[in-house]
Design an enzyme around this catalytic site. Sequence first.
Site, PDB file in Angstrom:
ATOM      1  N   TYR A 124       0.855  -1.196   0.000  1.00  0.00           N
ATOM      2  CA  TYR A 124       0.000   0.000   0.000  1.00  0.00           C
ATOM      3  C   TYR A 124       0.889   1.244   0.000  1.00  0.00           C
ATOM      4  CZ  TYR A 124      -4.401   2.409   0.449  1.00  0.00           C
ATOM      5  OH  TYR A 124      -5.485   3.209   0.203  1.00  0.00           O
ATOM      6  N   LYS A 195      -6.189  -2.086  -0.689  1.00  0.00           N
ATOM      7  CA  LYS A 195      -6.894  -2.084   0.596  1.00  0.00           C
ATOM      8  C   LYS A 195      -7.312  -3.492   0.986  1.00  0.00           C
ATOM      9  CE  LYS A 195      -7.324   2.264   1.958  1.00  0.00           C
ATOM     10  NZ  LYS A 195      -6.861   2.759   3.252  1.00  0.00           N
ATOM     11  N   GLU A 212     -13.658   4.974  -0.461  1.00  0.00           N
ATOM     12  CA  GLU A 212     -12.235   5.279  -0.605  1.00  0.00           C
ATOM     13  C   GLU A 212     -12.004   6.400  -1.610  1.00  0.00           C
ATOM     14  OE1 GLU A 212      -8.197   5.126  -0.058  1.00  0.00           O
ATOM     15  OE2 GLU A 212      -9.692   3.992   1.050  1.00  0.00           O
ATOM     16  N   ASP A 213     -11.286   7.428  -1.182  1.00  0.00           N
ATOM     17  CA  ASP A 213     -10.802   8.495  -2.076  1.00  0.00           C
ATOM     18  C   ASP A 213     -11.890   9.153  -2.908  1.00  0.00           C
ATOM     19  OD1 ASP A 213      -8.205   8.474  -1.218  1.00  0.00           O
ATOM     20  OD2 ASP A 213      -7.560   6.949  -2.625  1.00  0.00           O
ATOM     21  N   ASP A 235     -12.249   5.605   5.015  1.00  0.00           N
ATOM     22  CA  ASP A 235     -10.897   5.525   5.558  1.00  0.00           C
ATOM     23  C   ASP A 235     -10.248   6.898   5.658  1.00  0.00           C
ATOM     24  OD1 ASP A 235      -8.622   4.009   6.491  1.00  0.00           O
ATOM     25  OD2 ASP A 235      -7.679   4.500   4.593  1.00  0.00           O
ATOM     26  N   ASP A 236     -10.526   7.766   4.690  1.00  0.00           N
ATOM     27  CA  ASP A 236      -9.914   9.097   4.692  1.00  0.00           C
ATOM     28  C   ASP A 236     -10.425   9.948   5.849  1.00  0.00           C
ATOM     29  OD1 ASP A 236      -8.499   8.860   2.014  1.00  0.00           O
ATOM     30  OD2 ASP A 236     -10.557   8.419   1.456  1.00  0.00           O
TER      31      ASP A 236
END
Length: 389
Positions: A124, A195, A212-213, A235-236
């Site tokens: 990652y 991930k 994600e993102d 997650d961010d």
Amino acid sequence: MAYVNGSVGGGVKDLYGEDSATEDQLITPWSFSVASGCTLLRDPRYNKGLAFTEKERDAHYVRGLLPPAVYTQDLQEKRLMHNLRQYDVPLHRYIALMDLQERNERLFYKLLIDNVEELLPFVYTPTVGEACQKYGSIYRRPQGLYISLKEKGKILEVLKNWPEKTIQVIVVTDGERILGLGDLGAQGMGIPVGKLSLYTANYGEKILVQFEDFANHNAFDLLDKYSPSHLVFNDDIQGIASVVLAGLLASLKLIGGTLADNTFLFLGAGEAGTGIAELIALEISKQTKAPVEETRKKIWFVDSKGLIGSSRLQSLQHFKKPWAHEHEPVKELLDAVKAIKPTVLIGSSGVGKTFTKEVVETMASLNKKPLILALSNPTAGHSSTLTGS
């Protein structure tokens, strides 16, 4: 883009534990049965490479399809780690690990679990950023599902094409802000694939969906919409926050005092920054029993337009409004440091070279032991100009 992980279930178990689809299984429009011979060796879930014993090679028709030597999984792991350490370029290690995952999943996960500290930077961050930028060049075989505007009205049909029935984890991204690199489109698939390489636990009957993102304007809305009813997280916003809070609590052993004794200044007011700030405010509230509305006042933000204050309240995006405190306008980070006098400075912006020598020296002049965290992504965009990290 979505990458899903799981295993087929509900049919007739074969000798590998694989299911043969029954007529009432309508998740996928096709079925498959146990593999043997070359087909078995090309299935990464069941291929063991040279770890197949003599009896297994006969039973599954792979004798002669492998070199005659029999190597245990432990020995294969040692050889692979030796080979990986020969690569000087991080991307080459990434490619080698992805190749292993595509031919022998069991060995891949054993390698990752046993050497987690050494291999995580290659599976990652930070290597995955470069991998996403070059994903088209290092593409090997299909991974994940791609859903575009062409599939509007046909998403269910696309989902049915995924060959697994029992899904445990889904990572979803629109690729719009991959690691602060910008919109990478289909090449952003490297992030959800990476991930899910890290998620090896069994999450039970519920499906965990990770956002994600996503761009800021979508990330907060999606989390607010689905978190009350589904097992989802971003997650961010949440994952990074938990790691940073852990780091802050650990740092108190060096700088002394409590979390509530500190004043925080963030550079960057996006998902990561505001997510970290909210978790800090919640933790201070938990420790002091003060309302979270009060504990937020110990946390300040500088974005592209300067210090976030109440004078900007009407023009702010909704996730920035809780951090708009009373203060005269301040444009530059250095001036904000002088005005706010923070004990903790955190960089969560994609703009690099903003923690200048003057900023760091000012923090040092204001505090006996200042805490400065340059967390910005990608690696090339870290806030610090002193160490390059």
